[in-house]
Design an enzyme around this catalytic site. Structure first.
Site, PDB file in Angstrom:
ATOM      1  CD  GLU A 117     -12.639   2.940  29.716  1.00 32.28           C
ATOM      2  OE1 GLU A 117     -12.445   3.707  30.662  1.00 32.28           O
ATOM      3  OE2 GLU A 117     -12.800   3.327  28.565  1.00 32.28           O
ATOM      4  CE1 TYR A 147     -13.025   8.226  23.861  1.00 32.40           C
ATOM      5  CE2 TYR A 147     -12.257   6.431  25.249  1.00 32.40           C
ATOM      6  CZ  TYR A 147     -13.289   7.143  24.672  1.00 32.40           C
ATOM      7  OH  TYR A 147     -14.589   6.756  24.886  1.00 32.40           O
ATOM      8  CD  GLU A 170     -16.208   3.855  26.047  1.00 29.81           C
ATOM      9  OE1 GLU A 170     -15.397   4.770  26.311  1.00 29.81           O
ATOM     10  OE2 GLU A 170     -16.869   3.266  26.916  1.00 29.81           O
ATOM     11  NE  ARG A 203     -19.280  -1.245  25.746  1.00 26.00           N
ATOM     12  CZ  ARG A 203     -18.516  -0.371  26.392  1.00 26.00           C
ATOM     13  NH1 ARG A 203     -18.160   0.770  25.834  1.00 26.00           N
ATOM     14  NH2 ARG A 203     -18.083  -0.629  27.611  1.00 26.00           N
ATOM     15  CG  HIS A 223     -19.752   2.022  31.742  1.00 25.86           C
ATOM     16  ND1 HIS A 223     -19.565   1.903  30.389  1.00 25.86           N
ATOM     17  CD2 HIS A 223     -19.037   3.107  32.101  1.00 25.86           C
ATOM     18  CE1 HIS A 223     -18.783   2.871  29.939  1.00 25.86           C
ATOM     19  NE2 HIS A 223     -18.448   3.626  30.970  1.00 25.86           N
ATOM     20  CG  ASN A 254     -13.690   1.357  25.772  1.00 25.54           C
ATOM     21  OD1 ASN A 254     -14.244   0.713  24.891  1.00 25.54           O
ATOM     22  ND2 ASN A 254     -14.281   1.688  26.906  1.00 25.54           N
TER      23      ASN A 254
HETATM   24  C1  GCO Z   1     -14.310   5.993  29.982  1.00 21.96           C
HETATM   25  C2  GCO Z   1     -15.679   5.470  29.787  1.00 21.96           C
HETATM   26  C3  GCO Z   1     -16.632   6.450  29.221  1.00 21.96           C
HETATM   27  C4  GCO Z   1     -16.106   7.870  29.102  1.00 21.96           C
HETATM   28  C5  GCO Z   1     -15.325   8.078  27.829  1.00 21.96           C
HETATM   29  C6  GCO Z   1     -14.755   9.481  27.693  1.00 21.96           C
HETATM   30  O1  GCO Z   1     -13.426   5.674  29.240  1.00 21.96           O
HETATM   31  O2  GCO Z   1     -14.084   6.786  30.873  1.00 21.96           O
HETATM   32  O3  GCO Z   1     -15.838   4.228  29.234  1.00 21.96           O
HETATM   33  O4  GCO Z   1     -17.622   6.344  30.167  1.00 21.96           O
HETATM   34  O5  GCO Z   1     -17.140   8.770  29.139  1.00 21.96           O
HETATM   35  O6  GCO Z   1     -14.269   7.199  27.766  1.00 21.96           O
HETATM   36  O7  GCO Z   1     -13.908   9.779  28.748  1.00 21.96           O
END
Ligand code: GCO
Length: 450
Positions: free
Chosen positions: A165, A290, A355, A76, A120, A288
């Site tokens: 995002e 985290y 992600e 991607r 992006h 995405n």
């Molecule tokens: C975001 C983006 C990425 C970042 C990653 C880590 O979420 O900010 O898609 O470009 O680098 O998530 O922060």
């Protein structure tokens, strides 16, 4: 227990143009808001910028060959709008098309499926000068750009992602000023939400009119919101934050409506038929994710609520909590819950995990290796959560690690290393980390290695 992922599951890694390409002024590329922002003193840690980044623009063959060595079957990446239209619109810059065309051919020659992200975050500065996403005119301009890309590449690319995002670049770009273009202005932020949604809808229409073979969706950063305390204010703030962070794009794009309170706020900007245009029956949702987000009430924030942020201790946890280098918590259950929430609340869509990953202070050791054990443990736990969601009926089709290469982490510069491949930013030499070999084993055996 065996961790077998579905047949045809896509294993990939993700990147973004400004974070890796470099070649900021080459081949008639125009200036983007990130060129401007990163060259504004004080905006980026150590005043770093993406002028060279990982120099992927010149080293893409080496990078793709590294992907092929571990048999990634998807990649991607995002297109820098300013390489295609240096000023955002008008005449196509053939050199920009040529670069992505070569990149795509190289991927296909290595049996890697390209996933194109159209946006992006690197908006052409010329469009920002006209108001950027706060100006409704951008919806048509973005659709035209989308159509050009679909026409040029749909013969070889099946997967298109309109935005990466939207919640992140609208909140941090227009509300708290942490990212480009750096505004703190709710009157700009609100129309931005609606125009991004509308741009998504128009873009999907334009892409589909260019080709019928494309799968298209949007990548959203979604995460369960957790109140930082049991105070009434924090509980209320958590609801507010959840609306803006999680629902302001997912609901209109995937359910056809805004949450009620937000709808009232956006009323001035919504015209007849807009909601129909936004709601396009997308082929998939990109996720995405985290960590979960701890929220507190904050009168200084224009929303009155704030999520715990990069580089600060998440609100309401102990000082010695084990965090990644971003200050993020490792909570695989939140990943599971988020995926399941997409299944139950958004109509059991095809889900592409676009992600997931973590930053740690990696070093090359005396043997020339990068022993990123913390990262491997993170992937192990998060992938087990993915497997559990699949076993419980979520239609997950892919997993993309963020990121393939260490890269420019926006306002935080180069210190936060997210890659499975280490990059020495002085020599630009690539060194696969141990996590890279972890993925090799995983893909070879379809089994999360111990
Ligand atoms: C975001 C983006 C990425 C970042 C990653 C880590 O979420 O900010 O898609 O470009 O680098 O998530 O922060």
């Amino acid at each position: 227990m065996a961790e077998i992922f579905p047949k045809n599951f896509l294993w990939g890694a993700a990147t973004a143009s400004y974070q890796i390409e470099g070649a900021a002024n080459e081949d008639e590329k125009g200036k983007s808001i990130w060129d401007t922002f990163s060259h504004t003193p004080g905006k980026i840690k150590n005043n770093e910028n993406g002028d060279v980044a990982t120099d992927h623009y010149h080293r893409y063959k080496e990078d793709i060959s590294l992907m092929n060595d571990i048999k990634l079957n998807a990649y991607r990446f995002s297109i820098a709008w300013t390489r295609i239209f240096p000023n955002g619109k008008g005449k196509v810059n053939q050199k920009g098309i040529d670069f992505y065309s070569k990149l795509i051919d190289e991927l296909l020659a290595n049996n890697i499926k390209p996933f194109i992200t159209l946006y992006h975050w690197d908006l052409p500065q010329a469009l920002q000068d006209k108001g950027g996403w706060a100006n409704r005119d951008i919806t048509k301009i973005f659709a035209d750009y989308s159509e050009v890309i679909a026409k040029k590449f749909s013969d070889r690319c099946e997967y298109f992602i309109t935005f990466n995002e939207p919640a992140v670049f609208s909140i941090h770009g227009y509300l708290d000023g942490y990212m480009a273009p750096g505004y703190k202005d709710k009157n700009k932020y609100l129309p931005t939400i609606h125009h991004i949604n509308l741009s998504h809808g128009q873009s999907v229409q334009a892409i589909r009119s260019a080709s019928s073979n494309i799968k298209v969706g949007c990548t959203l950063n979604m995460a369960p919101c957790i109140p930082s305390s049991t105070n009434k204010e924090d509980l209320e703030a958590t609801k507010v934050f959840d609306t803006y962070w999680n629902r302001s794009f997912a609901d209109p794009m995937y359910l056809g409506k805004y949450p009620e309170k937000l709808f009232q706020e956006l009323n001035n900007y919504i015209r007849t038929d807009d909601m129909k245009t936004i709601y396009q029956n997308n082929d998939f949702i990109g996720l995405n994710h985290y960590q979960h987000i701890r929220v507190k009430s904050d009168k200084n924030n224009l929303l009155g609520a704030r999520g715990a942020f990069n580089d600060e201790l998440p609100f309401g946890i102990e000082k010695d909590a084990k965090l990644t280098l971003m200050g993020w918590e490792v909570v695989p259950d939140a990943y599971y819950n988020q995926i399941m929430e997409l299944k139950t609340h958004y109509g059991n869509p095809d889900i592409y995990l676009t992600e997931n990953g973590c930053a740690y202070p990696d070093k090359i050791d005396a043997n020339g290796e990068v022993q990123d054990t913390d990262r491997i443990n993170y992937f192990r736990k998060y992938l087990s959560a993915v497997k559990r969601a699949i076993d419980n009926g979520a239609k997950v089709k892919s997993y993309f690690a963020w990121s393939f290469l260490d890269n420019f982490e926006w306002a935080l510069g180069y210190e936060k290393r997210f890659g499975i491949v280490y990059v020495d930013f002085k020599t630009l030499k690539r060194t696969p980390k141990n996590s890279y070999y972890f993925f090799k084993k995983l893909i070879e055996n379809n089994f999360i290695p111990n």
